[in-house]
Design a protein around this motif. Structure first.
Motif, mmCIF file in Angstrom:
data_model
loop_
_atom_site.group_PDB
_atom_site.id
_atom_site.type_symbol
_atom_site.label_atom_id
_atom_site.label_comp_id
_atom_site.label_asym_id
_atom_site.label_seq_id
_atom_site.Cartn_x
_atom_site.Cartn_y
_atom_site.Cartn_z
ATOM 1 N N ALA A 160 0.863 -1.187 0.000
ATOM 2 C CA ALA A 160 0.000 0.000 0.000
ATOM 3 C C ALA A 160 0.897 1.234 0.000
ATOM 4 N N VAL A 161 0.600 2.179 -0.864
ATOM 5 C CA VAL A 161 1.350 3.428 -0.901
ATOM 6 C C VAL A 161 0.379 4.567 -0.636
ATOM 7 N N VAL A 162 0.731 5.407 0.341
ATOM 8 C CA VAL A 162 -0.084 6.575 0.677
ATOM 9 C C VAL A 162 0.686 7.814 0.237
ATOM 10 N N VAL A 163 0.080 8.626 -0.597
ATOM 11 C CA VAL A 163 0.723 9.884 -1.012
ATOM 12 C C VAL A 163 0.083 10.999 -0.199
ATOM 13 N N GLY A 164 0.889 11.668 0.640
ATOM 14 C CA GLY A 164 0.383 12.675 1.582
ATOM 15 C C GLY A 164 0.640 12.196 2.995
ATOM 16 N N ARG A 165 1.098 13.099 3.851
ATOM 17 C CA ARG A 165 1.455 12.691 5.222
ATOM 18 C C ARG A 165 0.849 13.625 6.259
ATOM 19 N N ARG A 195 6.785 8.352 -8.962
ATOM 20 C CA ARG A 195 6.301 7.226 -9.781
ATOM 21 C C ARG A 195 6.888 5.887 -9.367
ATOM 22 N N GLN A 196 8.179 5.929 -9.015
ATOM 23 C CA GLN A 196 8.882 4.705 -8.640
ATOM 24 C C GLN A 196 8.139 4.021 -7.475
ATOM 25 N N PHE A 197 7.593 4.841 -6.557
ATOM 26 C CA PHE A 197 6.898 4.281 -5.398
ATOM 27 C C PHE A 197 5.454 3.924 -5.747
ATOM 28 N N THR A 198 4.770 4.848 -6.403
ATOM 29 C CA THR A 198 3.344 4.611 -6.646
ATOM 30 C C THR A 198 3.133 3.398 -7.555
ATOM 31 N N ARG A 199 4.079 3.149 -8.441
ATOM 32 C CA ARG A 199 3.934 2.005 -9.354
ATOM 33 C C ARG A 199 4.130 0.665 -8.654
ATOM 34 N N SER A 200 4.637 0.711 -7.403
ATOM 35 C CA SER A 200 4.812 -0.545 -6.653
ATOM 36 C C SER A 200 3.551 -0.881 -5.855
ATOM 37 N N ALA A 201 2.534 -0.020 -5.941
ATOM 38 C CA ALA A 201 1.364 -0.177 -5.068
ATOM 39 C C ALA A 201 0.328 -1.139 -5.642
ATOM 40 N N ASP A 202 -0.115 -2.069 -4.780
ATOM 41 C CA ASP A 202 -1.349 -2.813 -5.091
ATOM 42 C C ASP A 202 -2.534 -1.909 -4.751
ATOM 43 N N VAL A 203 -2.343 -1.133 -3.672
ATOM 44 C CA VAL A 203 -3.378 -0.189 -3.244
ATOM 45 C C VAL A 203 -2.713 1.183 -3.114
ATOM 46 N N LEU A 204 -3.213 2.143 -3.863
ATOM 47 C CA LEU A 204 -2.630 3.489 -3.865
ATOM 48 C C LEU A 204 -3.663 4.473 -3.309
ATOM 49 N N VAL A 205 -3.288 5.161 -2.224
ATOM 50 C CA VAL A 205 -4.185 6.158 -1.613
ATOM 51 C C VAL A 205 -3.559 7.532 -1.832
ATOM 52 N N VAL A 206 -4.312 8.445 -2.425
ATOM 53 C CA VAL A 206 -3.751 9.750 -2.760
ATOM 54 C C VAL A 206 -4.504 10.837 -1.998
ATOM 55 N N ALA A 207 -3.778 11.577 -1.144
ATOM 56 C CA ALA A 207 -4.385 12.645 -0.328
ATOM 57 C C ALA A 207 -3.442 13.834 -0.324
ATOM 58 N N VAL A 208 -3.469 14.603 -1.387
ATOM 59 C CA VAL A 208 -2.505 15.679 -1.582
ATOM 60 C C VAL A 208 -3.188 17.044 -1.714
ATOM 61 N N GLY A 209 -4.197 17.128 -2.566
ATOM 62 C CA GLY A 209 -4.820 18.426 -2.828
ATOM 63 C C GLY A 209 -4.217 19.067 -4.060
ATOM 64 N N HIS A 210 -3.977 18.235 -5.093
ATOM 65 C CA HIS A 210 -3.330 18.696 -6.328
ATOM 66 C C HIS A 210 -4.020 17.979 -7.496
ATOM 67 N N PRO A 211 -4.881 18.701 -8.238
ATOM 68 C CA PRO A 211 -5.646 18.034 -9.300
ATOM 69 C C PRO A 211 -4.738 17.342 -10.323
ATOM 70 N N LYS A 212 -5.134 16.150 -10.719
ATOM 71 C CA LYS A 212 -4.450 15.396 -11.784
ATOM 72 C C LYS A 212 -2.981 15.093 -11.491
ATOM 73 N N LEU A 213 -2.609 15.053 -10.217
ATOM 74 C CA LEU A 213 -1.218 14.719 -9.866
ATOM 75 C C LEU A 213 -0.873 13.297 -10.323
ATOM 76 N N ILE A 214 -1.846 12.418 -10.193
ATOM 77 C CA ILE A 214 -1.607 11.000 -10.485
ATOM 78 C C ILE A 214 -2.221 10.646 -11.837
ATOM 79 N N THR A 215 -1.358 10.161 -12.733
ATOM 80 C CA THR A 215 -1.819 9.762 -14.067
ATOM 81 C C THR A 215 -1.481 8.282 -14.277
ATOM 82 N N ALA A 216 -1.830 7.763 -15.455
ATOM 83 C CA ALA A 216 -1.633 6.329 -15.722
ATOM 84 C C ALA A 216 -0.191 5.891 -15.465
ATOM 85 N N GLU A 217 0.766 6.775 -15.743
ATOM 86 C CA GLU A 217 2.173 6.369 -15.586
ATOM 87 C C GLU A 217 2.590 6.181 -14.121
#
Ligand code: NAD
Length: 279
Positions: A160-165, A195-217
């Motif tokens: 699981a990768v969480v973006v935002g702390r 990307r190196q981290f998010t691409r390792s996620a089976d479960v990716l949780v994104v909590a940043v407050g930045h539209p379109k930060l996360i794309t297919a790549e």
């Protein structure tokens, strides 16, 4: 195929349980009450508070909005939180953000009785959560886990990768995922090569407050993506942190914004309030 991991059905089920519990409590002489302390003129905050108050009233929970004004001194806010903590008619207390510039959220939230801390804002609640002791978790973090369970996403031994702390979303979400035996990585604004981290996620949780930060790549094929972000658009709408068009077709599942984490968060705040009223 990317499954739509919506939250409205789950939120409605939680609200129905809350309404039944609130009716029981009221009949037994303990009408549940939530208090929201506001010290801002921020329009999106006002919208959120109105929405909580409306949903609370609909489920039979009284909601008092205590508006101290956007120039309230930290001591005034602390005194109000302490008074509500002492008031036996109040069962849940939320300190709304943003706060005036000289106010420190965590410092003021320490004045909320942990038994009434329905949004897990008191640092004591966060510490107990980290130690695996009973405490109210921040409702948004709990909503992420509730959505994953509702959609039967396995967590045991998954990456699981969480973006935002932040203390209100990223950190408690990571703690709850750890409690479920996921292997958890936390990324933040200083993470090199996200990307190196998010691409390792089976479960990716994104909590940043930045539209379109996360794309297919950023997303592994078939990964489950939970978009916590809520970013207002110029036309009065709301978008998440994930570029849904880009990720659709690659992710295994994605929460919509709006209609994903948000309604479950509100329902859980109310669930915490009836739990507190039950004692
Ligand atoms: P915050 O500003 O406190 O924290 C944002 C986090 O994102 C920080 O930890 C920061 O390090 C990280 N970050 C910033 N830029 C980054 C980047 N380029 N790459 C990686 N990480 C980066 O925000 P918050 O209170 O945690 O809220 C996050 C989002 O979730 C916001 O959009 C907020 O509106 C939303 N939110 C939604 C709900 C809900 O119920 N749906 C509830 C709370 C917050």
């Amino acid at each position: 195929m990317t499954a739509n991991l919506g939250g409205t059905e789950l939120a409605a089920a939680i609200r129905a349980e809350v309404a039944a519990a609130a009716a029981e409590l009221t009949a037994a002489g303990t009408p549940p009450r939530l208090a929201v302390v506001v010290a801002t003129a921020d329009e999106s905050s006002a919208w959120y508070v109105r929405s909580i108050a409306r949903t609370a009233e609909k489920t039979g929970i009284a909601c008092s909005v205590v508006d101290l004004g956007d120039t309230a001194a930290p001591d005034r806010i602390r005194t109000e939180l302490a008074a509500l903590s002492e008031d036996p008619a109040v069962h849940g207390i939320i300190l709304q953000t943003p706060l005036p510039p000289d106010a420190i959220f965590e410092d003021l939230a320490s004045a909320i009785d942990p038994a009434k801390d329905v949004d897990g804002a008191n640092p004591l609640s966060l510490g107990r959560l980290a130690a695996g002791l009973p405490a109210f978790a921040p409702a948004t973090a709990e909503a992420v886990l509730a959505l994953l369970d509702h959609h039967e996403v396995p967590l045991y031994a998954r990456n699981a990768v969480v973006v935002g702390r932040s203390n209100v979303v990223g950190k408690p979400t990571a703690q709850l995922l750890l409690q479920r035996d996921a292997t958890v990585t936390i990324c933040h604004r200083f993470t090199k090569d996200l990307r190196q981290f998010t691409r390792s996620a089976d479960v990716l949780v994104v909590a940043v407050g930045h539209p379109k930060l996360i794309t297919a790549e950023h997303v592994a094929e078939d990964a489950i993506v939970i978009d916590v972000g809520t970013n207002p658009t110029s036309d009065g709408g709301l978008v998440g942190d994930v570029d849904a068009d880009s990720v659709t077709g690659r992710a295994g599942g994605l929460t919509p914004v709006p209609g994903g984490v948000g309604p479950v968060t509100t329902a859980l705040l109310l669930q915490h309030t009836v739990a507190s009223a039950r004692g």
